[in-house]
Design a protein around this motif. Sequence first.
Motif, PDB file in Angstrom:
ATOM      1  N   THR A  99       0.831  -1.207   0.000  1.00 30.32           N
ATOM      2  CA  THR A  99       0.000   0.000   0.000  1.00 30.32           C
ATOM      3  C   THR A  99       0.865   1.257   0.000  1.00 30.32           C
ATOM      4  N   TYR A 100       1.942   1.233   0.778  1.00 29.15           N
ATOM      5  CA  TYR A 100       2.855   2.378   0.839  1.00 29.15           C
ATOM      6  C   TYR A 100       3.542   2.598  -0.510  1.00 29.15           C
ATOM      7  N   LEU A 101       3.979   1.501  -1.135  1.00 27.94           N
ATOM      8  CA  LEU A 101       4.631   1.597  -2.447  1.00 27.94           C
ATOM      9  C   LEU A 101       3.706   2.256  -3.467  1.00 27.94           C
ATOM     10  N   LEU A 102       2.473   1.821  -3.531  1.00 28.31           N
ATOM     11  CA  LEU A 102       1.536   2.375  -4.509  1.00 28.31           C
ATOM     12  C   LEU A 102       1.257   3.851  -4.235  1.00 28.31           C
ATOM     13  N   ALA A 103       1.153   4.213  -2.964  1.00 30.12           N
ATOM     14  CA  ALA A 103       0.919   5.620  -2.624  1.00 30.12           C
ATOM     15  C   ALA A 103       2.092   6.488  -3.086  1.00 30.12           C
ATOM     16  N   LEU A 104       3.306   5.984  -2.935  1.00 33.12           N
ATOM     17  CA  LEU A 104       4.487   6.738  -3.370  1.00 33.12           C
ATOM     18  C   LEU A 104       4.525   6.868  -4.890  1.00 33.12           C
ATOM     19  N   ILE A 105       4.304   5.771  -5.590  1.00 33.71           N
ATOM     20  CA  ILE A 105       4.361   5.788  -7.049  1.00 33.71           C
ATOM     21  C   ILE A 105       3.304   6.722  -7.628  1.00 33.71           C
ATOM     22  N   GLU A 106       2.125   6.753  -6.987  1.00 36.16           N
ATOM     23  CA  GLU A 106       1.020   7.569  -7.484  1.00 36.16           C
ATOM     24  C   GLU A 106       1.018   8.980  -6.903  1.00 36.16           C
ATOM     25  N   ALA A 107       2.103   9.329  -6.189  1.00 40.37           N
ATOM     26  CA  ALA A 107       2.280  10.684  -5.633  1.00 40.37           C
ATOM     27  C   ALA A 107       1.171  11.061  -4.653  1.00 40.37           C
TER      28      ALA A 107
ATOM     29  N   ASN B  36       9.761   6.723 -13.358  1.00 42.15           N
ATOM     30  CA  ASN B  36      10.789   7.686 -13.748  1.00 42.15           C
ATOM     31  C   ASN B  36      11.571   8.180 -12.545  1.00 42.15           C
ATOM     32  N   VAL B  37      12.608   8.944 -12.815  1.00 44.70           N
ATOM     33  CA  VAL B  37      13.498   9.393 -11.744  1.00 44.70           C
ATOM     34  C   VAL B  37      12.778  10.335 -10.784  1.00 44.70           C
ATOM     35  N   GLY B  38      11.790  11.090 -11.301  1.00 42.13           N
ATOM     36  CA  GLY B  38      11.018  11.947 -10.418  1.00 42.13           C
ATOM     37  C   GLY B  38      10.242  11.154  -9.383  1.00 42.13           C
ATOM     38  N   GLN B  39       9.668  10.042  -9.792  1.00 41.26           N
ATOM     39  CA  GLN B  39       8.944   9.180  -8.857  1.00 41.26           C
ATOM     40  C   GLN B  39       9.887   8.576  -7.825  1.00 41.26           C
TER      41      GLN B  39
END
Length: 348
Positions: free
Chosen positions: A141-149, A194-197
Amino acid sequence: MTSKESTLRSLRANQDLIAEHIVDQQLRGLNFSESRRQVSIRDATENIRQLADAIELESQITFNGYIVWLNDVLKGYGFDQSLLIDHLTLLVDYIEEYFAEDVGEMVRTYVFAAIAVVNPEGQAEQSFLENCGEYRDYAQTYLLALIEARRNDAVELILSAVNRENVSIEDLYIKIFTNVLYEIGRLWQSQRINVGQEHFATVVTQYIMSMLYEKIFTKELKTVKMMGVCVGDELHEIGIRMVCDIFEMNNWDSYYLGANVPLESIIGELERIKPQVLALSATTAHRVPQCIEIIKAIKVKTSGTKIIVGGRPFNMDPGLWVRVGADGHSVDAVGAVKLAQRLVNERV
């Protein structure tokens, strides 16, 4: 003279000549400017230097790690993997043609083993989230929240886990943060994010860590000190910050220096603060030679501080810490605290 000694002498004495030859071979017929050619020669020289360092350390894994890192960097710039493989093959061909047979054999062994690592066929990728154990759902859940900003969702998830679900900060750091950030790195290297994510994930994680500091830093009197430093200009300094925090929670007075700290400043801080333990972090294989230089200089200039090392190169090659001159190694921060305490007790 042993094969290892003759190989090291051949590579180090002729690295500029070798680099120039293989670059000219690879660029033959291509319309490259002189400035681009010189940059390519510089990069080829660094590859030879890393190969020599790995041979000196007798660490195939170190060279493999460097080539994997280089391959990922080149992919990020849009270069086809075949260019790297051709480059390494030209290096082997040149060494075998112009140098002694034993030198050629050793270079071939190291280089072709590294090529096999970056050019696997049919290997299934494994997610780092497999290492999260009972915290796999939190990590996903944490990973998806980070990837989706979704920063607020990420923050709320972690603070709720700590404050309401009683997830320990040690488990949060080691089981969730570490594996999620490794997974973020894997996804970036395979160009799925991407690098921004990637940068966003690191910044949000650091922000959450800062929100937990009232639980980490106390006014208790602490009798032992440790210092944490990244080797060279590491971009991934969050790992050593986690290590320092976990030392702090285990009744150590921690001093986090981070990355980009000149050697003379590290030595100056060691002399000023006088910590019992220095923790050095090298997250990629190409930082290992710098680690050796730092440890050598510290042992000449200062005394009494035990040096422990950590990071993926040392986790991949269990005996590497001995060869770089450290006093110990641990695969994670909790183990590092136990190791440090044992080293300090040995001095008493």
